[in-house]
Design a protein around this motif. Structure first.
Motif, mmCIF file in Angstrom:
data_model
loop_
_atom_site.group_PDB
_atom_site.id
_atom_site.type_symbol
_atom_site.label_atom_id
_atom_site.label_comp_id
_atom_site.label_asym_id
_atom_site.label_seq_id
_atom_site.Cartn_x
_atom_site.Cartn_y
_atom_site.Cartn_z
ATOM 1 N N CYS A 46 0.846 -1.197 0.000
ATOM 2 C CA CYS A 46 0.000 0.000 0.000
ATOM 3 C C CYS A 46 0.880 1.246 0.000
ATOM 4 C CB CYS A 46 -0.885 -0.022 1.240
ATOM 5 S SG CYS A 46 -2.058 1.350 1.329
ATOM 6 N N HIS A 48 -0.003 3.967 1.415
ATOM 7 C CA HIS A 48 -0.293 4.709 2.645
ATOM 8 C C HIS A 48 0.496 4.173 3.836
ATOM 9 C CE1 HIS A 48 -2.857 5.660 6.267
ATOM 10 N NE2 HIS A 48 -2.678 6.855 5.738
ATOM 11 N N GLY A 49 0.816 2.882 3.815
ATOM 12 C CA GLY A 49 1.555 2.266 4.909
ATOM 13 C C GLY A 49 2.167 0.974 4.418
ATOM 14 N N GLU A 50 2.614 0.157 5.337
ATOM 15 C CA GLU A 50 3.355 -1.058 4.964
ATOM 16 C C GLU A 50 2.456 -2.277 4.843
ATOM 17 O OE1 GLU A 50 6.670 -1.546 4.090
ATOM 18 O OE2 GLU A 50 6.441 0.607 3.848
ATOM 19 N N ALA A 51 1.231 -2.097 4.443
ATOM 20 C CA ALA A 51 0.302 -3.220 4.336
ATOM 21 C C ALA A 51 0.474 -3.944 3.010
ATOM 22 C CB ALA A 51 -1.128 -2.707 4.442
ATOM 23 N N CYS A 66 -7.334 -2.057 1.338
ATOM 24 C CA CYS A 66 -6.155 -2.245 2.164
ATOM 25 C C CYS A 66 -6.562 -2.779 3.533
ATOM 26 C CB CYS A 66 -5.417 -0.914 2.319
ATOM 27 S SG CYS A 66 -4.001 -1.067 3.416
ATOM 28 N N TYR A 68 -5.137 -2.519 6.348
ATOM 29 C CA TYR A 68 -4.792 -1.694 7.516
ATOM 30 C C TYR A 68 -5.844 -0.634 7.830
ATOM 31 C CZ TYR A 68 -0.041 -3.481 8.211
ATOM 32 O OH TYR A 68 1.046 -4.258 8.480
ATOM 33 N N HIS A 69 -6.141 0.202 6.870
ATOM 34 C CA HIS A 69 -7.048 1.322 7.155
ATOM 35 C C HIS A 69 -8.246 1.377 6.224
ATOM 36 C CE1 HIS A 69 -2.866 2.643 8.288
ATOM 37 N NE2 HIS A 69 -3.478 2.562 9.448
ATOM 38 N N GLY A 70 -8.395 0.348 5.384
ATOM 39 C CA GLY A 70 -9.621 0.265 4.584
ATOM 40 C C GLY A 70 -9.673 1.154 3.361
ATOM 41 N N GLY A 71 -8.576 1.818 3.039
ATOM 42 C CA GLY A 71 -8.566 2.553 1.776
ATOM 43 C C GLY A 71 -8.604 1.582 0.614
ATOM 44 N N PRO A 84 -7.914 6.333 3.342
ATOM 45 C CA PRO A 84 -6.893 7.374 3.281
ATOM 46 C C PRO A 84 -5.876 7.197 2.146
ATOM 47 C CG PRO A 84 -6.250 5.761 4.908
ATOM 48 C CD PRO A 84 -7.564 5.289 4.326
ATOM 49 N N CYS A 85 -6.140 6.319 1.194
ATOM 50 C CA CYS A 85 -5.193 6.158 0.088
ATOM 51 C C CYS A 85 -5.289 7.373 -0.834
ATOM 52 C CB CYS A 85 -5.519 4.891 -0.698
ATOM 53 S SG CYS A 85 -5.432 3.400 0.318
HETATM 54 FE FE1 FES Z 1 -3.115 0.993 3.411
HETATM 55 FE FE2 FES Z 1 -3.283 2.728 5.445
HETATM 56 S S1 FES Z 1 -1.732 1.282 5.053
HETATM 57 S S2 FES Z 1 -4.759 2.368 3.876
#
Ligand code: FES
Length: 108
Positions: A46, A48-51, A66, A68-71, A84-85
């Protein structure tokens, strides 16, 4: 332009609901997705983060969520679709040859 076509995975191993993660030595992992008879290859991580996007669900509309945060991202274009992507994921040109998914890893 140089193209580097790499054989990634058998089509049979790619499910519709989840991406198939491809680990690569010294390079970020890839994700292979399927929508019906079509295949798509993106970066797995991702933006946005390391997912791992292969841990997220693929929806029939072509978006992957995603874990992690559902983006979400559109697996066809790499475009971010849901907060949040906000940064696109990289996508790769794909060919299916004799039941295997290939991607051009040199091209965005
Ligand atoms: Fe993917 Fe935050 S890590 S939406």
């Amino acid at each position: 332009e140089k193209e580097i076509w790499v054989k990634l995975i058998s089509c049979d191993e790619v499910e519709e609901d989840f991406g198939a993660k491809i680990e690569r030595n010294g390079a970020p992992p890839l994700a292979v997705f399927r929508l019906g008879a079509e295949f798509f290859v993106t970066d797995d991580t991702c933006t946005h983060g390391e997912a791992s996007l292969c841990d997220g669900e693929v929806f029939p509309n072509g978006e992957v969520s995603c874990p992690y945060h559902g983006g979400t991202f559109d697996i066809r274009s790499g475009a971010p679709c849901k907060y949040p992507c906000s940064v696109p994921i990289k996508i790769y040109k794909v060919r299916v040859i004799d039941g295997f998914v290939w991607a051009d890893l040199e091209q965005a």
